[in-house]
Scaffold this active site. Structure first.
Site, PDB file in Angstrom:
ATOM      1  N   HIS A  41       1.202  -0.827  -0.025  1.00 18.81           N
ATOM      2  CA  HIS A  41       0.265   0.199  -0.229  1.00 18.81           C
ATOM      3  C   HIS A  41       1.425   1.254  -0.174  1.00 18.81           C
ATOM      4  CE1 HIS A  41      -3.228   3.220   0.656  1.00 18.81           C
ATOM      5  NE2 HIS A  41      -2.560   3.606   2.141  1.00 18.81           N
ATOM      6  N   CYS A 114      -4.928   1.956  -4.989  1.00 21.37           N
ATOM      7  CA  CYS A 114      -3.872   3.096  -4.521  1.00 21.37           C
ATOM      8  C   CYS A 114      -2.889   2.961  -4.321  1.00 21.37           C
ATOM      9  CB  CYS A 114      -3.752   2.882  -2.976  1.00 21.37           C
ATOM     10  SG  CYS A 114      -3.227   1.120  -2.700  1.00 21.37           S
TER      11      CYS A 114
END
Length: 460
Positions: A41, A114
């Site tokens: 992430h 993301c």
């Protein structure tokens, strides 16, 4: 003399959502050629804030982001310096939300997550030459190219119907680039409930950070909550209304009839001798011929759930012989009626879901993994691609076999094996259930496959 424009440092924060477990598990699930080091992430750090793609584009202080999620970056890379002001960049973020590029409804597991936002923000929003490392951006395709990825892609895509990216951020002092929402609520569906399925990349559960001095407990503390699975019990076939009908059809002697009648009362006490007698009698009925096999199975599914009142006298020898016999009939193709096969799976499902231990090695010798063979047969009988799959008899067979698979998944995960190696039984259930999901039209069977998959993944 003209003044030089003000520039700002821009960093890329890289997190590992797997908390260090990705390498070991990915090798088992995806194959050694598709091993991944982390589940990444990423977020952009600039102007003292952390910008990320959650429920739309959001930002807050880096310390707040990490404290609310209990995770910390494994790497922070300097991407360069930008001449864009804070206001200019946040205006760009709002524009991306408004035009749908990175809005609340635009999340896509494979193509717009993301990490894709961090790449776009660095190169387009902040006009930097450097962005997200290529290996991070290529990771979804690496997953899809793996054997497991090819199997589960239809499932993951189906789970993204809502296309809503979640945020777990709470508290004040935050900002977002979400488009203006109407004052009324068009749906009563919980955004957080839908979002949990839609965006696994950004679903970082809030947790207390684990001290570096306690690595052994990291995996357990990092595991997401699974309240629905945790409260689910074994799937058992316990209807006792058919006991009298079965006894009338079998016509046993008076003493045996009395013992079989006790199966209709779940509160009746049992001795080990009586339970053994019921098992021997029902096996003898099965051996006599096909005429009464289904009725014997209806009673046997209840018998495998009965235990002697005196717990120190428990013996599983007769029950093991009964379950072994039923399994061998299924494996040998000796049960031609779909209804009879369905009832046979009810027997084995109840045996697998009971609290009593099972001796699966007694099926055909310890040199062959008999439980794996039975699981493979259950997967075959729960295959929705078979001819006549929509007929009620076929649906019932798939439901019964799927119940066995779920109870088997529960039994496998209760063995207490904390190692990283996946057993052959685990892999068979996992891959088989994934394979059937995208073609299964029966809601009950689909739910049971989902439950089996969830039980196995939860245990990892």
């Amino acid at each position: 003399m003209s003044q030089l424009p003000t520039t700002h440092d821009v960093h890329l924060a890289i997190y590992d959502l797997s908390m260090g477990m990705a390498r070991g598990l990915s090798a088992q699930f995806l194959g050694p050629q598709h091993t991944v080091e982390i589940i990444p992430h990423t977020a952009i750090i600039a102007y003292g804030k952390e910008y990320y793609f959650g429920q739309g584009i959001e930002w807050c202080s880096p310390s707040e982001f990490r404290a609310t999620r209990g995770i910390h970056p494994i790497d922070v890379q300097l991407l360069g310096r930008t001449a864009k002001s804070e206001r200019q960049f946040e205006d760009w973020c709002r524009e991306q939300a408004a035009n749908g590029n990175f809005g609340m409804q635009s999340y896509d597991f494979f193509h717009r997550n993301c990490n894709n936002f961090s790449e776009e923000a660095a190169r387009r929003g902040l006009r930097l030459e450097k962005g997200v490392p290529r290996w991070i951006l290529e990771l979804p395709q690496k997953f899809l190219n793996s054997p497991m990825g090819m199997v589960v892609r239809p499932v993951l895509e189906q789970m993204q119907i809502s296309n809503t990216a979640p945020t777990n951020l709470t508290g004040g002092g935050t900002g977002s680039a979400r488009a203006t929402q109407p004052s009324y609520a068009p749906s009563t569906i919980s955004t957080s409930a839908v979002a949990a399925d839609a965006n696994p990349w950004a679903n970082i559960s809030a947790a207390t950070p684990t001290p570096a001095t306690q690595p052994s407990s990291l995996a357990k503390q990092a595991s997401p909550a699974t309240p629905q699975l945790d409260k689910q019990t074994a799937l058992l076939s316990t209807d006792t209304g058919v006991v009298k009908v079965c006894i009338d059809r079998l016509k046993p002697e008076q003493k045996q009839s009395g013992l079989l009648s006790k199966l209709a009362d779940t509160e009746t006490s049992w001795t080990q001798q009586d339970i053994d007698s019921v098992h021997r009698y029902l096996r003898s009925v099965v051996n006599k011929g096909a005429e009464h096999v289904s009725f014997a199975f209806m009673l046997l599914r209840l018998a495998v759930l009965r235990q002697p009142t005196c717990s120190d006298m428990i013996s599983i020898e007769e029950q093991s012989q009964s379950t072994s016999h039923v399994a061998n009939l299924l494996l040998g193709g000796k049960l031609n009626s779909l209804a009879t096969r369905s009832m046979a799976w009810c027997v084995l499902s109840n045996a697998m879901g009971s609290t009593q231990p099972l001796d699966w090695d007694s099926f055909a010798g310890k040199e062959s993994c008999e439980l794996t063979r039975v699981i493979d047969q259950a997967l075959s009988d729960s295959d929705p691609a078979e001819d006549g799959a929509s007929l009620p008899s076929h649906v019932l067979l798939r439901q019964s076999a799927a119940a066995f698979l779920y109870n088997s998944a529960r039994r496998v995960t209760d063995t207490g094996n904390e190692g990283t190696d996946l057993s052959e039984c685990t892999m068979s259930i996992l891959l088989g259930c994934f394979e059937h999901l995208h073609e299964e039209s029966d809601v009950t069977t689909r739910k049971r496959h989902y439950m089996a998959i969830g039980e196995l993944l939860k245990s990892r």
